[in-house]
Design an enzyme around this catalytic site. Structure first.
Site, PDB file in Angstrom:
ATOM      1  N   HIS A  36       4.415  -3.527   3.507  1.00 23.66           N
ATOM      2  CA  HIS A  36       3.432  -2.975   2.559  1.00 23.66           C
ATOM      3  C   HIS A  36       3.004  -1.576   3.006  1.00 23.66           C
ATOM      4  CE1 HIS A  36       2.633  -7.423   1.908  1.00 23.66           C
ATOM      5  NE2 HIS A  36       2.865  -7.001   0.683  1.00 23.66           N
ATOM      6  N   LYS A  54      13.028  -5.906  -1.330  1.00 22.40           N
ATOM      7  CA  LYS A  54      13.273  -7.292  -0.906  1.00 22.40           C
ATOM      8  C   LYS A  54      13.284  -8.195  -2.136  1.00 22.40           C
ATOM      9  CE  LYS A  54      10.431 -10.270   1.129  1.00 22.40           C
ATOM     10  NZ  LYS A  54      10.669 -11.521   0.381  1.00 22.40           N
ATOM     11  N   MET A 105      10.710  -8.428   6.277  1.00 24.46           N
ATOM     12  CA  MET A 105       9.272  -8.721   6.373  1.00 24.46           C
ATOM     13  C   MET A 105       8.780  -9.378   5.097  1.00 24.46           C
ATOM     14  SD  MET A 105       7.328  -6.031   8.621  1.00 24.46           S
ATOM     15  CE  MET A 105       7.971  -5.611  10.228  1.00 24.46           C
ATOM     16  N   SER A 106       7.973 -10.409   5.275  1.00 26.00           N
ATOM     17  CA  SER A 106       7.436 -11.150   4.136  1.00 26.00           C
ATOM     18  C   SER A 106       6.154 -11.832   4.582  1.00 26.00           C
ATOM     19  CB  SER A 106       8.453 -12.214   3.712  1.00 26.00           C
ATOM     20  OG  SER A 106       7.817 -13.192   2.926  1.00 26.00           O
ATOM     21  N   LEU A 138      -0.992  -8.602   4.129  1.00 29.08           N
ATOM     22  CA  LEU A 138      -0.227  -7.358   4.274  1.00 29.08           C
ATOM     23  C   LEU A 138       0.491  -7.263   5.616  1.00 29.08           C
ATOM     24  CD1 LEU A 138      -2.822  -4.897   2.705  1.00 29.08           C
ATOM     25  CD2 LEU A 138      -0.978  -6.157   1.575  1.00 29.08           C
ATOM     26  N   GLN A 179      12.892  -8.764  -8.985  1.00 28.34           N
ATOM     27  CA  GLN A 179      11.565  -8.417  -9.515  1.00 28.34           C
ATOM     28  C   GLN A 179      11.501  -6.917  -9.850  1.00 28.34           C
ATOM     29  OE1 GLN A 179       7.541  -9.704  -7.902  1.00 28.34           O
ATOM     30  NE2 GLN A 179       7.702  -7.770  -6.823  1.00 28.34           N
TER      31      GLN A 179
HETATM   32  O1  PAF Z   1       5.690  -8.718  -5.036  1.00 29.05           O
HETATM   33  C1  PAF Z   1       4.502  -9.131  -5.110  1.00 29.05           C
HETATM   34  O2  PAF Z   1       3.771  -9.126  -4.133  1.00 29.05           O
HETATM   35  C2  PAF Z   1       3.991  -9.670  -6.434  1.00 29.05           C
HETATM   36  O3  PAF Z   1       5.004 -10.294  -7.134  1.00 29.05           O
HETATM   37  C3  PAF Z   1       3.306  -8.590  -7.296  1.00 29.05           C
HETATM   38  C4  PAF Z   1       4.286  -7.503  -7.715  1.00 29.05           C
HETATM   39  C5  PAF Z   1       2.157  -7.960  -6.527  1.00 29.05           C
HETATM   40  C6  PAF Z   1       2.742  -9.219  -8.560  1.00 29.05           C
HETATM   41  O4  PAF Z   1       1.802 -10.202  -8.277  1.00 29.05           O
END
Ligand code: PAF
Length: 279
Positions: A36, A149, A184-185, A32, A153
């Site tokens: 997050h 980001k 951030m990643s 995290l 998705q």
């Molecule tokens: O973005 C992420 O961290 C992941 O793709 C997720 C949404 C938690 C699914 O594993």
């Protein structure tokens, strides 16, 4: 803060809550960072109770090497979540989630899955769809929070919710950046000092793209970006696209009614970084 690894325990707890309580959910793969944190804080402002999950989902990794090397910092993550008053954390094992069958189910996302990331990460979005749907079934949240980001998705999850009539509101949250602009990643911690120093070039380029897109065509902007990366000694461009925010199809002609976004994926040695900007 309560931590549960078992589906039954987390569901028993959620079922014991007073009727009418709103539950906000932040699914994560751990490692995290402040990005997050911003999701959890938004979820806290908008719900009575916030639950986060930490689960490194094996079915969304197209390369086993990536799964093995994905940073795992569970103790630090739990300390972090406690410090920001997250109410519940769900930390299942792969067996708990998938039982004896660690595979993803196939999804149709109306073509969103074939664009950009879909061209380079086979099966990735089936894995994401499978785990997010499963987690929604377990947690049954009112709202779920995802960062922009991973914009593709986010749109794919919205599509899944729409197509499967899932009773959850999907909330997209702005990209959280380091002071030098790098998105951030969890992967950023794996960058060498040299590549970390080079990485802000990605967002700097996106900001220039936003300005150029005001006067130039999408094709001209794409060519300009490709040239900028051609001579870069540390960052290798995988793709750059300007696409419609809704269908994620790359565009050739601008139209005043549509919303566009520029998307980029870059390799810094073996670390793959993605970013995007609204145009
Ligand atoms: O973005 C992420 O961290 C992941 O793709 C997720 C949404 C938690 C699914 O594993």
């Amino acid at each position: 803060m309560l931590v549960f690894a078992k589906i039954k325990s987390v569901q028993d707890k959620l079922n014991s809550l007073k009727k009418g309580i709103t539950v906000g959910f932040v699914p994560t793969m751990g490692a995290l960072h402040k990005g997050h944190l911003s999701l959890i804080e938004k979820a806290k402002r908008e719900n009575d109770l916030v639950i986060a999950s930490i689960f490194v989902n094996p079915t969304q990794f197209d390369k086993n090497e990536d799964l093995v090397n994905y940073p795992k910092t569970i103790d630090q993550d739990l300390t972090f979540l406690k410090s920001i008053f997250c109410d519940i954390v769900f930390t299942p094992t792969a067996e708990e989630i998938y039982e004896n069958n660690i595979t993803s189910q196939p999804f149709l996302f109306d073509g969103l899955e074939f664009e950009m990331e879909g061209k380079f990460r086979t099966g990735h979005f089936d894995g994401v769809g499978t785990i997010v749907k499963r987690l929604f079934e377990v947690v049954k949240p009112h709202s779920a929070y995802f960062g922009e980001k991973d914009f593709q998705q986010l749109q794919i999850i919205r599509k899944m919710v729409e197509k499967h009539h899932l009773p959850v509101k999907i909330v997209g949250c702005p990209i959280y950046r380091e002071e030098d602009g790098l998105a951030m990643s969890s992967r950023n911690t794996r960058l060498s000092p040299e590549h970390r120093a080079a990485a802000p070039f990605i967002y700097k380029t996106l900001k220039e793209v936003k300005i150029k897109f005001g006067t130039k065509s999408a094709a001209e902007v794409c060519e300009w970006v490709n040239k900028k990366f051609e001579n870069h000694s540390l960052l290798k461009l995988e793709y750059f696209e300007i696409a419609d925010e809704n269908n994620l199809k790359s565009i050739s002609i601008k139209n005043a009614q549509s919303k566009y976004r520029a998307f980029i994926a870059v390799f810094a040695e073996k670390i793959r970084l993605i970013d995007n900007i609204s145009l």
